[in-house]
Design a protein around this motif. Structure first.
Motif, PDB file in Angstrom:
ATOM      1  N   UNK A  93       0.834  -1.210   0.000  1.00  0.00           N
ATOM      2  CA  UNK A  93       0.000   0.000   0.000  1.00  0.00           C
ATOM      3  C   UNK A  93       0.868   1.259   0.000  1.00  0.00           C
ATOM      4  N   UNK A  94       1.964   1.224   0.728  1.00  0.00           N
ATOM      5  CA  UNK A  94       2.856   2.390   0.777  1.00  0.00           C
ATOM      6  C   UNK A  94       3.371   2.737  -0.616  1.00  0.00           C
ATOM      7  N   UNK A  95       3.742   1.717  -1.389  1.00  0.00           N
ATOM      8  CA  UNK A  95       4.243   1.963  -2.743  1.00  0.00           C
ATOM      9  C   UNK A  95       3.166   2.601  -3.614  1.00  0.00           C
ATOM     10  N   UNK A  96       1.917   2.133  -3.461  1.00  0.00           N
ATOM     11  CA  UNK A  96       0.827   2.713  -4.247  1.00  0.00           C
ATOM     12  C   UNK A  96       0.516   4.138  -3.811  1.00  0.00           C
ATOM     13  N   UNK A  97       0.617   4.388  -2.513  1.00  0.00           N
ATOM     14  CA  UNK A  97       0.389   5.753  -2.026  1.00  0.00           C
ATOM     15  C   UNK A  97       1.474   6.703  -2.514  1.00  0.00           C
ATOM     16  N   UNK A 197      -8.282   2.813  -1.669  1.00  0.00           N
ATOM     17  CA  UNK A 197      -8.393   3.872  -2.677  1.00  0.00           C
ATOM     18  C   UNK A 197      -9.845   4.221  -2.988  1.00  0.00           C
ATOM     19  N   UNK A 198     -10.751   3.299  -2.749  1.00  0.00           N
ATOM     20  CA  UNK A 198     -12.170   3.650  -2.795  1.00  0.00           C
ATOM     21  C   UNK A 198     -12.496   4.626  -1.672  1.00  0.00           C
ATOM     22  N   UNK A 199     -11.953   4.355  -0.485  1.00  0.00           N
ATOM     23  CA  UNK A 199     -12.169   5.245   0.652  1.00  0.00           C
ATOM     24  C   UNK A 199     -11.559   6.624   0.402  1.00  0.00           C
ATOM     25  N   UNK A 203     -13.405  10.131   0.545  1.00  0.00           N
ATOM     26  CA  UNK A 203     -12.928  11.174   1.458  1.00  0.00           C
ATOM     27  C   UNK A 203     -12.702  12.497   0.724  1.00  0.00           C
ATOM     28  N   UNK A 204     -12.020  12.456  -0.409  1.00  0.00           N
ATOM     29  CA  UNK A 204     -11.734  13.692  -1.146  1.00  0.00           C
ATOM     30  C   UNK A 204     -13.024  14.319  -1.680  1.00  0.00           C
ATOM     31  N   UNK A 205     -13.978  13.480  -2.103  1.00  0.00           N
ATOM     32  CA  UNK A 205     -15.268  14.027  -2.545  1.00  0.00           C
ATOM     33  C   UNK A 205     -15.992  14.704  -1.386  1.00  0.00           C
ATOM     34  N   UNK A 206     -15.918  14.086  -0.200  1.00  0.00           N
ATOM     35  CA  UNK A 206     -16.565  14.672   0.979  1.00  0.00           C
ATOM     36  C   UNK A 206     -15.926  16.004   1.345  1.00  0.00           C
TER      37      UNK A 206
END
Length: 304
Positions: A93-97, A197-199, A203-206
């Motif tokens: 996950x860190x690499x994707x972030x 990444x769905x979350x 979050x960014x939309x909110x």
């Protein structure tokens, strides 16, 4: 706290009254006691049981709010952490972030940790420090029993809109205790089963919608320390609110949450508009505590 908490309080009072009635009848067979006095004794026993249960609920809710939240920075190289944690999952996950502009803030565990849990959390932030992502690897302890959670990876994303409104998006299943102990300005969205990444999209939309509705942007400059201090602020707000509630009122709130199966909560938009703008550095002094820093190294954990 179980479903239908109020019902359990009433049944506990009724059971105590029945026991008192049996005892009273036994006593009445030995000595001459007027019936109305026996009746009052039975009623008093039921009321006492009800009040005692309500007091336990209130005390049990307030207890965790008295403990200062902190995070303990941990070392991956320790033998214990190597055995307990599959760091490869977190590193994926860190690499994707990293490709999305997020940088690591380190690896931590909570202090105090919930008695039923053990685990670690890797924290990340975007370039501006407006979003903190927590990747949690949690395990239930053997003595926890049926706790409603499962071992595994969980995600929590947090921003501070206007410096005061704590916005949280996570894939934890919301609990009544979390709801009762919420901060006054918390905006919470839970989506159990959703991926990181769905979350993050949610979050960014909110954040975008809140900016349009309340006229406040996410504050920048979030750190791990400020992340923890924001938790302490929510604890302090909840402590004031819960201190003014009876055990029965807390039970009502728990039952309402369980019945509605709430997955999100937010104050009224009009109320959020009234929340004053604040710089994040104001958190640094407002909720710091000399006796326990917000973040410390695991070698100091026994001191707090």
């Amino acid at each position: 706290m179980a479903l239908q908490l109020r019902k359990s309080m009433v049944w506990n009072a009724v059971l105590s009254g029945v026991v008192a009635a049996v005892v009273a009848v036994g006593i009445a067979c030995l000595i001459n006691i007027p019936g109305f006095i026996l009746g009052l004794g039975v009623l008093a026993a039921g009321v006492a049981a009800f009040l005692q249960t309500a007091a336990k609920i209130r005390a049990g809710t307030l207890a965790p709010l008295q403990e200062l939240a902190s995070y303990v920075r941990i070392e991956r190289e320790s033998t214990q952490k190597r055995q307990q944690v599959d760091w490869s999952v977190i590193d994926d996950y860190a690499a994707q972030l990293a490709t999305r502009g997020f940088r690591p803030l380190g690896d931590y565990t909570a202090h105090p940790m919930a008695a039923a849990l053990q685990g670690v959390a890797a924290l990340f932030t975007d370039a501006e420090g407006s979003i903190v992502i927590e990747i949690q690897q949690l395990q239930l302890r053997p003595e926890a029993g049926r706790d409603g959670m499962r071992d595994g990876i969980y995600f929590s994303i947090m921003s501070m809109v206007g410096g005061c409104i704590r916005v949280i998006t996570c894939n934890h299943k919301p609990r009544a205790a979390t709801y009762v102990m919420r901060g006054e300005h918390d905006v919470m969205t839970a989506q159990p089963g959703k991926g990181l990444f769905e979350l993050l999209v949610t979050h960014t939309d909110l954040l975008t919608r809140l900016r349009e509705k309340v006229g406040k942007a996410p504050a920048t400059g979030l750190t791990v320390e400020r992340y923890v201090l924001a938790i302490r602020e929510a604890q302090a707000q909840a402590r004031i609110r819960v201190s003014g509630m009876s055990g029965y009122a807390i039970a009502c709130e728990v039952d309402r949450f369980q019945t509605e199966r709430t997955m999100r909560w937010t104050p009224q938009i009009a109320d959020l508009k009234q929340v004053p703008q604040r710089r994040l550095d104001e958190l640094d002094s407002a909720f710091a505590a000399a006796e326990q820093p917000p973040v410390f190294h695991d070698s100091l954990a026994t001191q707090f």
